[in-house]
Motif scaffolding. Structure first.
Motif, short mmCIF file in Angstrom:
data_model
loop_
_atom_site.label_atom_id
_atom_site.label_comp_id
_atom_site.label_asym_id
_atom_site.label_seq_id
_atom_site.Cartn_x
_atom_site.Cartn_y
_atom_site.Cartn_z
N SER A 25 48.63 -52.01 5.32
CA SER A 25 47.44 -51.94 4.46
C SER A 25 46.16 -52.08 5.28
CB SER A 25 47.50 -53.03 3.39
OG SER A 25 47.38 -54.33 3.99
N ILE A 26 46.23 -52.72 6.44
CA ILE A 26 45.03 -52.89 7.25
C ILE A 26 44.54 -51.54 7.78
CG2 ILE A 26 46.28 -53.28 9.42
CD1 ILE A 26 42.92 -54.81 8.25
N ILE A 27 45.45 -50.61 7.95
CA ILE A 27 45.05 -49.28 8.43
C ILE A 27 44.17 -48.59 7.40
CG2 ILE A 27 45.93 -46.97 8.89
CD1 ILE A 27 46.06 -48.78 11.27
N VAL A 28 44.51 -48.73 6.12
CA VAL A 28 43.69 -48.14 5.06
C VAL A 28 42.29 -48.75 5.08
CG1 VAL A 28 43.45 -47.82 2.57
CG2 VAL A 28 45.71 -47.67 3.64
N ARG A 29 42.22 -50.07 5.22
CA ARG A 29 40.92 -50.73 5.28
C ARG A 29 40.13 -50.26 6.50
NH1 ARG A 29 40.89 -57.02 4.47
NH2 ARG A 29 38.68 -56.48 4.37
N ALA A 30 40.82 -50.06 7.61
CA ALA A 30 40.13 -49.64 8.84
C ALA A 30 39.57 -48.24 8.70
CB ALA A 30 41.10 -49.72 10.02
N VAL A 31 40.34 -47.33 8.08
CA VAL A 31 39.86 -45.96 7.89
C VAL A 31 38.64 -45.93 6.98
CG1 VAL A 31 40.44 -43.71 6.93
CG2 VAL A 31 42.12 -44.92 8.31
N LEU A 32 38.64 -46.75 5.95
CA LEU A 32 37.56 -46.75 4.96
C LEU A 32 36.38 -47.63 5.37
CD1 LEU A 32 39.68 -46.93 1.67
CD2 LEU A 32 38.69 -44.91 2.78
N TYR A 33 36.53 -48.41 6.43
CA TYR A 33 35.47 -49.33 6.85
C TYR A 33 34.23 -48.54 7.26
CZ TYR A 33 33.08 -52.84 9.75
OH TYR A 33 32.16 -53.68 10.32
N PRO A 34 33.08 -48.78 6.62
CA PRO A 34 31.87 -48.00 6.92
C PRO A 34 31.10 -48.51 8.13
CG PRO A 34 31.42 -49.55 5.15
CD PRO A 34 32.88 -49.71 5.49
N GLY A 35 31.52 -49.64 8.67
CA GLY A 35 30.78 -50.24 9.78
C GLY A 35 29.72 -51.18 9.24
N PRO A 36 29.26 -52.12 10.07
CA PRO A 36 28.25 -53.07 9.61
C PRO A 36 26.93 -52.37 9.35
CG PRO A 36 28.57 -53.27 11.98
CD PRO A 36 29.61 -52.31 11.49
N SER A 37 26.27 -52.75 8.27
CA SER A 37 24.98 -52.14 7.96
C SER A 37 23.86 -52.75 8.78
CB SER A 37 24.67 -52.30 6.46
OG SER A 37 24.71 -53.67 6.10
N ALA A 38 24.10 -53.94 9.31
CA ALA A 38 23.12 -54.61 10.17
C ALA A 38 23.89 -55.51 11.12
CB ALA A 38 22.13 -55.43 9.32
N PRO A 39 23.33 -55.85 12.28
CA PRO A 39 24.07 -56.59 13.29
C PRO A 39 24.71 -57.87 12.80
CG PRO A 39 21.98 -55.81 14.19
CD PRO A 39 21.98 -55.50 12.72
N HIS A 40 24.09 -58.56 11.82
CA HIS A 40 24.62 -59.86 11.45
C HIS A 40 25.17 -59.87 10.03
CE1 HIS A 40 23.05 -61.51 15.16
NE2 HIS A 40 21.89 -60.94 14.89
N ASP A 41 25.35 -58.69 9.44
CA ASP A 41 25.94 -58.63 8.12
C ASP A 41 27.35 -59.18 8.16
OD1 ASP A 41 23.75 -57.61 7.04
OD2 ASP A 41 24.52 -55.59 6.63
N LYS A 42 27.73 -59.88 7.13
CA LYS A 42 29.09 -60.42 7.05
C LYS A 42 29.76 -59.87 5.80
CE LYS A 42 28.85 -63.02 10.69
NZ LYS A 42 29.66 -62.77 11.87
N GLU A 43 30.88 -59.23 6.01
CA GLU A 43 31.65 -58.71 4.89
C GLU A 43 32.47 -59.84 4.29
OE1 GLU A 43 35.61 -56.19 4.82
OE2 GLU A 43 33.91 -54.97 5.44
#
Length: 659
Positions: free
Chosen positions: A639-657
């Motif tokens: 399931s982590i692969i699905v999350r990795a593919v869909l991960y948009p990247g951080p919107s700012a250097p210190h954003d925390k998901e």
């Protein structure tokens, strides 16, 4: 996380769990081999037992490292820079190739602000004018490759560092990647360890500011930059990780000289051995040519003398020089004889007063004849001379004769550390975040990075297997081997996916019986393994790392196969610098994880098929239930692969998901 002195109670707890987990693993795997392999389905039963054996060995190696886990206390104070007797000099190297100027300068300016006196250098392997202009404006030095590197192997980052080593003089070197921004106290917290004159390396963690707390790409590696490196530190095998490390120049230069002597000696000895083979072949081809045989007799005398001189321990340079001069003497002697004979023939022709056109034709024919092997022994002897000449002590094929940083893989760090340990130097892992970097922000970049790391590790394994390296203790050999061993997990993962799919879909059972004996051995091993991770990790998250150890199985397989092809068949790997910023968005990259998608599809299909088999009365007993649980676990991993593919990247250097 700041280092602590390992409490006695904690190390006792670790050793108790290591002992129990090791005994459980050995008990399980011995019983599996002896009593539970279903030989009627050997084609999957044997791969499965081999995969399980691999996992047990992996667990034993992890436990062995943890047995000596070392959490160092407060570091020794750095040498006083204001006292002449204790003052040391430091060069800070910021390595770069094609990273953005702003990113490089951010790191270089932070390096310039390090409190302990030092000199900051940008090692610009791209030779960019804009980097030089920005650095000079800030009063920072720039080092680029000298002209000696033109048309010679560049050796990527290792070559960049080796070039800079010979252009600077600091007693110690702090090496930083272009994105690793150091804290001002980094040298104050690390230089004190070098009061022990046998310390060659102090490695600190890599921590990334652009990673959300859920860490969908598995970038932070808290298990490696913590318990694993601390475990290796206990065995004096904590290794260089390419950045955020301080190294002693003396150790590196000693390593460079030692490797130079070893490699040149081996190359020249090979050349002399090959010369002997060339002479044998030349004799076979010149059996009816007395003049050639006479020259080859003389050459054989030279080869045998060189072999005797090597056996007597004479200087490599002296032996090589005498060898080359002797071969040249033989060649020149016969060339002189041939030319003298030609001059006599030409004089006779001139005396006959033939026309100039006839003379020119005869002159051309004579020169062609002299160049033919059948008329002169020069070709056979020249091939020997050229062979040794190409392997002489000057190492003319390289830009530098001395290469302190290892150049045998696409990653220079592990091999360099292993060689330093082989020379008797010591290393330290200081578990305190003293530089903050940038991790890959998209799946493609992350996979490129992991592939390169794994390829570099396996290149070292195939070229310098630690199990047979001289100078290493048995503990060091096993600690290095355990890192290399871990990248073989991709092959085991294929089996762990295939076995439950075959069982659920077709009723193929690789185990004789899922009996009480089976569960009484397997469950304690699995539970104790997780307890071991929990005790060793001491609160650090390890689940993401466990997920990616299985989910990236195609990357691990590719790393092993490509490194093997590179080392043994000479196929190029290529080298790419890991981008430090997110690449242009092209939508979810499902193509990058096609093997994982197929594997997950097979697992889901197996669940559907077992449902059909239950409905039709073809499935019964506990075996399908065990494998259903196994499949569900594998799907959670993937399931982590699905999350990795869909991960948009951080919107700012210190954003925390959110987690």
């Amino acid at each position: 996380m700041l280092d602590r002195t390992t409490p006695g109670r904690r190390i006792v707890a670790i050793r108790v769990v290591v002992l129990l987990a090791s005994l459980a693993g050995l008990n399980y795997i011995v019983w599996r081999w002896a009593a539970s392999v279903n030989w009627s389905s050997w084609w999957i039963a044997v791969p499965l037992i081999l995969a399980e054996t691999y996992s047990v060995i992996d667990s034993l190696l992890f436990g062995l490292g943890a047995w000596r886990l070392r959490e160092r206390g407060e570091p020794p104070a750095a040498p006083d820079p204001d006292t002449l007797e204790t003052r040391v000099t430091v060069d800070v190297f910021v390595t770069t190739y094609n990273e953005e100027v702003d990113l490089v300068m951010r790191t270089a300016l932070a390096a310039q602000r390090i409190r302990y006196p030092h000199t900051t250098w940008i090692l610009d392997d791209g030779g960019r004018p804009e980097i030089r202009a920005a650095a000079e404006a800030a009063g920072i030095g720039v080092i680029t490759r000298s002209d000696d590197w033109a048309d010679r192997p560049r050796h990527a980052k290792a070559g960049n560092l080796n070039n800079a080593l010979l252009s600077t003089e600091g007693e110690f070197l702090l090496i930083l990647d272009a994105d690793q921004v150091p804290k001002p106290e980094i040298l104050d917290r690390t230089l004190g360890y070098f009061k022990d004159e046998r310390i060659a390396l102090v490695q600190t963690p890599q921590w990334f500011e652009n990673v959300p707390e859920s860490d969908p790409l598995g970038s932070q590696a808290p298990l490696f930059y913590g318990p694993i490196q601390q475990s290796k530190d206990g065995w004096n095998s904590a290794f260089f990780c390419g950045s955020n490390a301080v190294l002693r120049r003396e150790a590196l230069m000693q390593l460079g000289v030692a490797r130079y002597v070893t490699e040149v000696e081996a190359a020249v000895r090979r050349a002399v051995r090959t010369s002997r083979k060339l002479l044998v072949r030349a004799r076979e081809e010149a059996v009816d040519q007395p003049r050639v045989l006479e020259a080859l007799d003389d050459a054989e005398t030279v080869v045998e003398r060189a072999r005797a001189e090597f056996a007597a321990g004479e200087s490599i340079g002296d032996v090589t020089y005498r060898f080359q001069r002797s071969i040249d003497t033989i060649a020149f002697r016969f060339a002189d004889a041939d030319l003298a004979a030609m001059k006599g023939d030409l004089a006779d022709l001139a005396a006959m007063s033939l026309g100039p056109d006839t003379f020119d034709a005869l002159d051309e024919a004579a020169l062609d004849l002299l160049a033919q092997r059948s008329s002169s022994p020069l070709a056979a002897i020249e091939s020997i001379s050229l062979l040794v000449g190409a392997l002489d002590v000057d190492r003319g094929s390289e830009a530098q004769a001395i290469m302190p940083l290892a150049t045998i893989s696409v990653t220079e760090d592990m091999a360099t550390a292993m060689r330093l340990h082989g020379l008797g130097w010591r290393s330290v892992y200081h578990d305190e975040t003293l530089a903050i970097g940038l991790a890959p922000e998209d799946l493609a970049t992350m996979m490129t990075q992991r592939l390169r790391w794994a390829q570099g590790t396996m290149q070292v394994f195939f070229r310098e297997n630690p199990l047979v390296q001289k100078g290493l203790s048995w503990g060091q050999r096993l600690m290095y081997f355990s890192t290399m061993w871990s990248y073989l997990s991709g092959f085991a993962a294929v089996v762990y996916i295939a076995a439950p799919v075959l069982c659920l879909s077709f009723g193929v059972v690789p185990v004789q019986a899922y009996s009480v004996d089976f569960f009484a051995r397997l469950i304690p091993f699995l539970v104790l393994n997780q307890v071991l991770f929990w005790v060793v990790a001491a609160g650090r998250p390890t689940w993401r790392g466990q997920q990616y150890s299985l989910a990236l199985f195609p990357v691990w397989i590719a790393s092993v196969t490509t490194a093997f092809q590179n080392v043994y068949r000479g196929r190029a790997l290529g080298f790419s610098v890991t981008p430090k910023t997110k690449q242009a968005a092209t939508g979810p990259r499902w193509d990058l994880v096609r093997p994982q998608i197929w594997a997950a599809a097979c697992l889901v299909a197996a669940l559907v098929l077992v449902g059909v088999r239950y409905a039709t009365g073809q499935a019964e007993g506990i075996a399908p239930l065990v494998n259903i649980a196994w499949v569900l676990f594998d799907l959670v991993i993937f399931s982590i692969i699905v999350r990795a593919v869909l991960y948009p990247g951080p919107s700012a250097p210190h954003d925390k998901e959110p987690s």
